[in-house]
Design a protein around this motif. Structure first.
Motif, mmCIF file in Angstrom:
data_model
loop_
_atom_site.group_PDB
_atom_site.id
_atom_site.type_symbol
_atom_site.label_atom_id
_atom_site.label_comp_id
_atom_site.label_asym_id
_atom_site.label_seq_id
_atom_site.Cartn_x
_atom_site.Cartn_y
_atom_site.Cartn_z
ATOM 1 N N GLU A 427 0.874 -1.176 0.000
ATOM 2 C CA GLU A 427 0.000 0.000 0.000
ATOM 3 C C GLU A 427 0.913 1.229 0.000
ATOM 4 N N ILE A 428 0.687 2.114 -0.963
ATOM 5 C CA ILE A 428 1.552 3.298 -1.095
ATOM 6 C C ILE A 428 0.762 4.545 -0.722
ATOM 7 N N ALA A 429 1.346 5.359 0.166
ATOM 8 C CA ALA A 429 0.696 6.620 0.558
ATOM 9 C C ALA A 429 1.725 7.734 0.518
ATOM 10 N N LEU A 430 1.261 8.956 0.254
ATOM 11 C CA LEU A 430 2.147 10.124 0.274
ATOM 12 C C LEU A 430 1.846 10.902 1.551
ATOM 13 N N ALA A 431 2.868 11.166 2.363
ATOM 14 C CA ALA A 431 2.644 11.873 3.623
ATOM 15 C C ALA A 431 2.079 13.263 3.346
ATOM 16 N N GLY A 432 0.885 13.537 3.877
ATOM 17 C CA GLY A 432 0.282 14.877 3.767
ATOM 18 C C GLY A 432 -0.302 15.192 2.411
ATOM 19 N N LYS A 433 -0.273 14.263 1.483
ATOM 20 C CA LYS A 433 -0.812 14.536 0.142
ATOM 21 C C LYS A 433 -1.554 13.306 -0.363
ATOM 22 N N ALA A 438 -2.534 6.916 -10.994
ATOM 23 C CA ALA A 438 -1.302 6.117 -11.043
ATOM 24 C C ALA A 438 -1.268 5.298 -12.324
ATOM 25 N N GLU A 439 -0.080 5.148 -12.845
ATOM 26 C CA GLU A 439 0.124 4.236 -13.973
ATOM 27 C C GLU A 439 1.466 3.549 -13.758
ATOM 28 N N GLY A 440 1.665 2.428 -14.423
ATOM 29 C CA GLY A 440 2.936 1.740 -14.190
ATOM 30 C C GLY A 440 3.147 0.565 -15.112
ATOM 31 N N GLU A 441 4.359 0.026 -15.000
ATOM 32 C CA GLU A 441 4.728 -1.149 -15.803
ATOM 33 C C GLU A 441 5.296 -2.209 -14.873
ATOM 34 N N ILE A 442 5.093 -3.445 -15.238
ATOM 35 C CA ILE A 442 5.618 -4.553 -14.436
ATOM 36 C C ILE A 442 6.365 -5.533 -15.331
ATOM 37 N N VAL A 459 10.255 -12.345 -22.071
ATOM 38 C CA VAL A 459 10.205 -11.448 -20.914
ATOM 39 C C VAL A 459 10.124 -10.022 -21.437
ATOM 40 N N LYS A 460 9.012 -9.385 -21.161
ATOM 41 C CA LYS A 460 8.931 -7.953 -21.483
ATOM 42 C C LYS A 460 7.889 -7.304 -20.581
ATOM 43 N N PRO A 461 8.007 -6.015 -20.343
ATOM 44 C CA PRO A 461 7.097 -5.388 -19.373
ATOM 45 C C PRO A 461 5.680 -5.274 -19.898
ATOM 46 N N ALA A 462 4.744 -5.244 -18.967
ATOM 47 C CA ALA A 462 3.345 -5.038 -19.321
ATOM 48 C C ALA A 462 2.822 -3.853 -18.519
ATOM 49 N N ALA A 463 1.841 -3.172 -19.097
ATOM 50 C CA ALA A 463 1.218 -2.063 -18.360
ATOM 51 C C ALA A 463 0.457 -2.650 -17.180
ATOM 52 N N MET A 464 0.474 -1.965 -16.050
ATOM 53 C CA MET A 464 -0.264 -2.475 -14.885
ATOM 54 C C MET A 464 -1.733 -2.099 -15.025
ATOM 55 N N GLU A 465 -2.567 -3.078 -14.796
ATOM 56 C CA GLU A 465 -4.016 -2.875 -14.974
ATOM 57 C C GLU A 465 -4.658 -2.490 -13.646
ATOM 58 N N GLY A 466 -5.762 -1.790 -13.750
ATOM 59 C CA GLY A 466 -6.647 -1.546 -12.591
ATOM 60 C C GLY A 466 -6.006 -0.811 -11.436
ATOM 61 N N LEU A 467 -5.155 0.176 -11.726
ATOM 62 C CA LEU A 467 -4.547 0.935 -10.620
ATOM 63 C C LEU A 467 -5.530 2.006 -10.159
ATOM 64 N N GLU A 468 -6.123 1.798 -9.000
ATOM 65 C CA GLU A 468 -7.092 2.768 -8.474
ATOM 66 C C GLU A 468 -6.555 3.400 -7.208
ATOM 67 N N VAL A 469 -7.051 4.611 -6.924
ATOM 68 C CA VAL A 469 -6.486 5.334 -5.773
ATOM 69 C C VAL A 469 -7.579 5.811 -4.808
ATOM 70 N N PRO A 470 -8.354 4.889 -4.255
ATOM 71 C CA PRO A 470 -9.362 5.312 -3.297
ATOM 72 C C PRO A 470 -8.674 5.926 -2.075
ATOM 73 N N ASP A 471 -9.211 6.981 -1.535
ATOM 74 C CA ASP A 471 -8.648 7.672 -0.351
ATOM 75 C C ASP A 471 -7.230 8.184 -0.602
ATOM 76 N N GLY A 472 -6.875 8.397 -1.845
ATOM 77 C CA GLY A 472 -5.554 8.969 -2.141
ATOM 78 C C GLY A 472 -4.408 7.990 -1.959
ATOM 79 N N LYS A 473 -4.737 6.702 -1.802
ATOM 80 C CA LYS A 473 -3.677 5.691 -1.634
ATOM 81 C C LYS A 473 -3.760 4.671 -2.763
ATOM 82 N N LEU A 474 -2.651 4.002 -2.988
ATOM 83 C CA LEU A 474 -2.613 3.005 -4.063
ATOM 84 C C LEU A 474 -2.182 1.665 -3.477
ATOM 85 N N VAL A 475 -2.910 0.615 -3.832
ATOM 86 C CA VAL A 475 -2.493 -0.727 -3.414
ATOM 87 C C VAL A 475 -2.050 -1.487 -4.667
#
Ligand code: AHR
Length: 491
Positions: A427-433, A438-442, A459-475
């Motif tokens: 779970e990723i959170a930003l202190a005070g913000k 979010a977007e990303g590759e895996i 072996v090659k990277p794929a875009a990460m699916e379903g990145l949602e940020v409820p409450d300003g946090k990302l899991v």
């Protein structure tokens, strides 16, 4: 679940783009066949440089390339590599396979390669078997703008204008293949040679002294004490060898125990960097001298059936993890580590590309470099995360991370899941913000997965699916054996 808290207001050091650099040596098929095929080759090329490789390196945003070695640098005589190719002097490459080097790739070709890639050149001078005069003249040849015998020779050879050259190393591994010197002797040699490494016009050299092998703290101590004020950087070399130098282990045929041994040994680079940093802090508290990790990466037994002197090895997900965790360590040490150059560019050790005739594959390590390129020039941010220890005899943290702030205000996070069997959740959170998007590759796969000339996209990277940020946090869920890079938009 792990909790990663990033502090967007705790701005640390700048992650210099050069930390994502590469190294190319006249060794095996790194230069010849790997990047240079000559103007008359059937392999598509521009002025002799392979188009496929140059394009891949541009896409990876390669920032700096070191050349011509390595051990080769201390027996390289630059004047043999200029002028008409037919008359260039041939030599024996005594370090690497005893093959004949025809010097068809020399100074002009190296600068042309860097021009095509769009990267900074980093030239390594010869102390071991060269002379002060030879080094001094090479620098004049490359950088002097005006009337001089060497600048005239350069113009005759087709480059009227000088090149811009910042990074210059005064010898390589002078404790070993570069002359078997004691640190006291090399420190004096460095002072002498560096005196004649002149800055012509507005070309300002960043002079790099030969630094320690691995954890040789005495070398660093003596160099910093005796020559610290004459250098801009001190190099350091560290290779990850899973077993020992006689039986290093296969690049592709390994088990889970080998996986953890390798990652454990790769992580040692963090400890070793800390030791050298402590010594440098003592002699250079203002942090003027950079630590330049200009050789690092995995070193395995060569691929079966290949020349032992050519150091050709495959590259798997295990190498991707070594790259990911090492780059996170360099980011964390970016207050001192201002450049790093993985060994090597093509067909040698932990390469980013492999070639065979006209074919080229991008390795898992390549993709890690491409994904991490968002950290180049960004500002390291303070971050904390809980970790679990995994592995038995060779314990390693299960997840490692690094976060940086890009110029556009977004936050880049790189995460490595070192577990070869278990998915990890962070779970990723930003202190005070708040995180607003979010977007990303895996990059992930079975531990031995690798790209071959017949199956280049295993072996090659794929875009990460379903990145949602409820409450300003990302899991995020990190599959076993994976490297992930995220771009977070900050609210
Ligand atoms: O990268 C291969 C060799 O490793 C380099 O030539 C040398 O500097 C190091 O020992």
């Amino acid at each position: 679940m792990h909790h990663l808290i990033i502090h967007p207001d705790v701005k640390k050091s700048r992650i210099e783009k050069e930390v994502y650099g590469n190294f190319s040596e006249h060794l095996g098929r790194c230069i010849y066949g790997g990047v240079y095929v000559g103007e008359n080759s059937d392999i598509p090329n521009v002025n002799g440089m392979r188009t496929d490789v140059v394009e891949a390196l541009r896409e990876m945003k390669l920032p700096v390339l070191r050349w011509p070695g390595g051990c080769f640098a201390d027996e390289y005589h630059w004047k043999d590599g200029i002028g008409p190719k037919e008359t260039r002097k041939k030599m024996i490459n005594t370090h690497w396979g005893g093959v004949v080097e025809d010097n068809s790739f020399g100074t002009h070709e190296f600068f042309e390669l860097c021009r095509q890639i769009g990267c900074e050149p980093y030239v390594n001078g010869n102390v071991g078997s060269g002379s002060v005069r030879e080094m001094n003249e090479w620098i004049e040849y490359m950088t002097f703008d005006g009337l001089s015998p060497l600048a005239g020779m350069r113009a005759e050879n087709g480059s009227e204008k000088p090149w811009k050259l910042k990074y210059f190393a005064v010898g390589n591994e002078n404790w070993g293949c570069g002359g078997s010197m004691r640190p006291e002797y090399y420190a004096d040699q460095f002072r002498r040679y560096a005196t004649y490494c002149r800055n012509y016009g507005d070309n300002k050299l960043f002079k790099i002294a030969c630094g320690p092998s691995d954890d040789d703290q005495n070398w660093t101590d003596v160099l910093m004490r005796e020559a610290g004020k004459y250098m801009n950087g001190l190099s350091m070399h560290y290779y990850t060898v899973p077993h020992d130098w006689q039986n290093k282990g296969s690049a592709t045929e390994f088990n889970e125990e080998d996986w953890y041994i390798t990652l454990y040994k790769a992580l040692k680079i963090g400890e070793i960097i800390r030791h050298h940093k402590n010594i440098m802090d003592r002699w250079d508290p203002e942090g003027k001298v950079a630590l330049v990790v200009d050789e690092w990466g995995t070193w395995y037994d060569v691929e079966p059936g290949t020349n032992p002197g050519f150091l050709y090895q495959q590259n798997t997900m295990r190498d991707a993890l070594v790259a990911g965790l090492s780059l996170n360590i360099f980011n964390e040490n970016s207050d001192r580590v201002k450049m790093a150059n993985i060994a090597q560019l093509a067909n040698v050790l932990q390469s980013v590309v492999l070639t065979e005739g006209e074919k080229m594959v991008k390795t898992p390590t390549y993709y890690v470099f491409r994904m991490f390129s968002a950290h180049q020039g960004a500002t390291l941010l303070g971050s904390v995360m809980d970790q679990e220890t995994i592995g038995t005899e060779y314990p390693v943290p299960d997840v490692t991370e690094s976060a940086s702030l890009a110029e556009d205000g977004s936050v880049t996070v790189s995460l490595n899941n070192l577990s070869v069997t278990e998915e990890k959740t962070v779970e990723i959170a930003l202190a005070g913000k708040a995180i607003t998007a979010a977007e990303g590759e895996i990059l992930t796969g079975p531990m031995n997965a690798h790209n071959t000339f017949d199956a280049p996209d295993t072996v090659k990277p794929a875009a990460m699916e379903g990145l949602e940020v409820p409450d300003g946090k990302l899991v995020v869920k990190l599959p076993a054996a994976s490297v992930c890079v995220l771009k977070l938009t900050v609210g």
